[in-house]
Design an enzyme around this catalytic site. Sequence first.
Site, PDB file in Angstrom:
ATOM      1  N   THR A  70      68.441  68.231  28.511  1.00  0.00           N
ATOM      2  CA  THR A  70      67.617  67.102  28.952  1.00  0.00           C
ATOM      3  C   THR A  70      68.067  66.612  30.323  1.00  0.00           C
ATOM      4  OG1 THR A  70      67.096  66.390  26.701  1.00  0.00           O
ATOM      5  CG2 THR A  70      66.963  64.728  28.434  1.00  0.00           C
ATOM      6  N   SER A 194      69.146  74.837  27.641  1.00  0.00           N
ATOM      7  CA  SER A 194      70.089  74.097  26.814  1.00  0.00           C
ATOM      8  C   SER A 194      70.791  75.049  25.847  1.00  0.00           C
ATOM      9  CB  SER A 194      69.353  73.006  26.031  1.00  0.00           C
ATOM     10  OG  SER A 194      70.260  72.186  25.337  1.00  0.00           O
ATOM     11  N   CYS A 322      53.057  61.939  10.001  1.00  0.00           N
ATOM     12  CA  CYS A 322      53.639  61.407   8.770  1.00  0.00           C
ATOM     13  C   CYS A 322      55.153  61.567   8.738  1.00  0.00           C
ATOM     14  CB  CYS A 322      53.061  62.125   7.555  1.00  0.00           C
ATOM     15  SG  CYS A 322      51.291  62.393   7.609  1.00  0.00           S
TER      16      CYS A 322
END
Length: 486
Positions: A70, A194, A322
Amino acid sequence: MSYFDAASAAPLHPVAREALLASLDEGWADPARLYREGRRARLLLDAAREAAAEAVGCRPDELVFTPSGTQAVHAGVSGALAARRRVGRRLLHSAVEHSAVLHAAEVHEAAGGTRGELAVDRTGRVAAGEVGAALGPDTALVCLQSANHEVGTEQPVEEVAALCREAGVPLLVDAAQSLPWGPVPGAWSLLAASAHKWGGPPGVGLLAVRKGTRFAPQGPRDERESGRSAGFENIPAVVAAAASLRALRAGTETGDEAARLRRLVDRIRERVPQLVPDVEVVGDPVHRLPHLVTFSCLYVDGEALLHELDRAGFSVSSGSSCTSSTLTPSHVLRAMGVLSEGNVRVSLPYGTAEAEVERFLEVLPRVVRSVRERLGVPAAEAGAARAATGGAGHAAQMPASPEPAAGSGGESGGLVVDSLGKRCPIPVIELAKVIGEVPVGGTVTVLSDDEAARQDIPAWCSMRGQEYVGERAAERGAAYVVRRRA
């Protein structure tokens, strides 16, 4: 327990473990110092950089290590944009980029820059020609992932890179998901990745900036990592990351393992729609990562499905609303316009046994059926007829439900279903129960304040051969109108 979530974090590679333990004894000192311990640490760091650069396809002095993938993305975006501020302040990125890119774009926009979002097709793939058409004289940077982290679709990086080079615009590639399987082709300018995606330890990212690319690091700087990533290098973790990446690329493992995992994923892609009624397999069937497959199950609560699979011994992930606290579907699935409810992402780590995949295919139908039963989905409406045909296609029509409609009104001959306050997949289930009660040409209007309904009701219409008329404002939430076609 079968771990099927390598796209989030791959298990630590055995080579990474060995390299990590060995370098703890040799790589603890400051590599900037000239005494013996510092020189040993510097040798380890330089060797890791050379190995990583070879895997990436760049020069060692073009690559720096960062504390995370990131941070590599954020540093790459901010540094490239700052260096081209006089050219323009427009950032282009696809609609399905990782959140690291999207967050960097938000910061850029808040600081007065502009951005353009590139649409994708239903498989999640950007059209290279549309990227070329979007390039303008004020475009400072283009960001494009090499492959999508949620659905595995590979992007046309090589073609986009050629268009960007012709226009004189740098291209930053987020290669986190694809780098373990091969170098990113094309004349890209910047690349981020990463280590925990390929079996290296967490907390190691890499950023490559090719020579000739204008770059101005932002924020406080120091003398380490060419001034592009501040702070003391975690040499044991960096060495382990480079060692595991090199191991995955080694001749005996790379091609064979990628091909083997692709065969296992092909089996899942083929068998799941046959074994489970009303499933949509998403992502590009050809241009995709070898180890990842994503599918969505109609009339299924994603959180309940993941819990049941976990109890059965399978660790998978999901992009369903959900399963998150945001109550909104994954931005990737939304951009693709595909079904989001009951979404499952299976990403196989290297070494996954064929028997584990077979057991998953045995367990999944039972788990989906139990979740649907708890939600009150009648067997016929859950696609039993389609299951009897071996999953050859979506049923054309839902049988009429004996239950009364939730309300009436709206367009002539129409029904209104009040699903306010109910989360996915309940609004779609209630729509399915009443669609058979209106005549052909009649409508059902679903009232819902669940953001997922905006995506899943049109997707249901597509799967069921019904007509999605559109959405209109309501006192609460929105009203979604569906016309019965058959």
